[in-house]
Design an enzyme around this catalytic site. Sequence first.
Site, PDB file in Angstrom:
ATOM      1  N   GLU A 199      36.669  44.042  43.284  1.00  0.00           N
ATOM      2  CA  GLU A 199      38.153  44.132  42.819  1.00  0.00           C
ATOM      3  C   GLU A 199      38.570  43.923  44.303  1.00  0.00           C
ATOM      4  O   GLU A 199      40.146  43.334  43.975  1.00  0.00           O
ATOM      5  CB  GLU A 199      38.299  45.636  42.149  1.00  0.00           C
ATOM      6  CG  GLU A 199      37.755  45.632  40.827  1.00  0.00           C
ATOM      7  CD  GLU A 199      38.397  44.596  39.924  1.00  0.00           C
ATOM      8  OE1 GLU A 199      39.517  44.232  40.332  1.00  0.00           O
ATOM      9  OE2 GLU A 199      37.726  44.288  38.847  1.00  0.00           O
ATOM     10  N   TYR A 256      45.767  50.002  40.517  1.00  0.00           N
ATOM     11  CA  TYR A 256      45.178  48.888  39.683  1.00  0.00           C
ATOM     12  C   TYR A 256      43.587  49.075  39.950  1.00  0.00           C
ATOM     13  O   TYR A 256      42.798  49.354  39.036  1.00  0.00           O
ATOM     14  CB  TYR A 256      45.472  47.579  39.930  1.00  0.00           C
ATOM     15  CG  TYR A 256      44.589  46.560  39.330  1.00  0.00           C
ATOM     16  CD1 TYR A 256      44.338  46.361  38.122  1.00  0.00           C
ATOM     17  CD2 TYR A 256      43.620  46.098  40.422  1.00  0.00           C
ATOM     18  CE1 TYR A 256      43.406  45.481  37.703  1.00  0.00           C
ATOM     19  CE2 TYR A 256      42.455  45.177  40.143  1.00  0.00           C
ATOM     20  CZ  TYR A 256      42.408  45.026  38.680  1.00  0.00           C
ATOM     21  OH  TYR A 256      41.424  44.268  38.047  1.00  0.00           O
ATOM     22  N   ASP A 302      46.176  44.217  35.521  1.00  0.00           N
ATOM     23  CA  ASP A 302      46.449  43.163  36.570  1.00  0.00           C
ATOM     24  C   ASP A 302      47.343  41.974  36.111  1.00  0.00           C
ATOM     25  O   ASP A 302      47.891  42.185  34.934  1.00  0.00           O
ATOM     26  CB  ASP A 302      45.149  42.840  37.094  1.00  0.00           C
ATOM     27  CG  ASP A 302      44.245  41.848  36.030  1.00  0.00           C
ATOM     28  OD1 ASP A 302      44.848  41.684  35.044  1.00  0.00           O
ATOM     29  OD2 ASP A 302      43.507  41.084  36.709  1.00  0.00           O
TER      30      ASP A 302
END
Length: 346
Positions: A41, A124, A142
């Site tokens: 990520e 996020y 996102d």
Amino acid sequence: MSVDGAAPALLSWYDVHARALPWRAPPGAPPADPYRVWLSEIMLQQTTVAAVRPYFARFTERWPDVAALATADEGELMAAWAGLGYYARARNLLACARAVAKDHGGRFPDSEQGLRALPGIGRYTAAAVAAIAFGRRAVVVDGNVERVVARLFAVEEALPAARPRLHALADRLTPARRTGDFAQAMMDLGATICTPRQPACAICPLMTMCAGRATGDPARFPVKAPKAARPQRRGTAFWLERDGEVLLCRRPARGLLGGMLALPSGPWTADDPGLAGAPAEAGWRDAGHIAHVFTHFALDLRVVTALTGERTIAGQWWPVERLAEAGLPTVFAKAAERARSLMEIA
Ligand code: SF4
């Protein structure tokens, strides 16, 4: 059809069409290793899956778990990150791994709140790791998800002001179970079907409930506020060579490309800075210009080269033939290539 059917439709689609990615568990399987989810990520922020794959493979081979990463040498890590851009992420990666090792016994916190307290983990990433690695219900939004949601609900409000509304709508869609799979399904849908320019509505699992598609022009969403023009800056990079070695310097820890090895370079300003910041008096020759675009400005970088026999110049002298190992950030790798093409002709 109501959007209440969106999550089941999307999960059924994901069960068949999920992208196989090295940091992922297959649909319906127990969650993937939090270290791999977190690492992917962080790498994927502002970067494509294709670009991340080789970095992810190298990182997990060199540092297979968070404890190994916590002991990494910062210079080696920065060099391994070179080319991925947004270098503050690499520094935060190390700080985060060290915090997990030192303050959490080597295990990532399993809640959004706990994850957000770690360096480099924002809203996020905390939601994504909590959902994907720990099966928590979290609203993961996102750029891909924003696009899908804006289209699904035909949101007329422009970004970035529309962000809270898009988050609330994503919350409405997020199921209580299989949240990690749902988040990844939304990402996959945005990456493969509901793409920025040409959404493939005819094969989309959400087509019957999509208000954007019903307008006849789904690509119009998300609506974006007009962008301010990116300012132009100019600078000079210095290639100084001595006995088959080139002079490099480490940039200050804070600021753009902080902590990275680089070619010496003067200020980057609206006006041409000329030879300001040159590391030595030398017969500088022009090797041309390279262009590079950063988030907040575009850079026109003039590259100049010189040979020297001077022994007292401060900095790191690096063998030209092994320059690839220095991990120069992309802008300086491009400048070095430009300089070398001239030095080889000379
Ligand atoms: S129907 Fe089209 S616009 Fe709507 S979510 Fe699917 S691909 Fe996107």
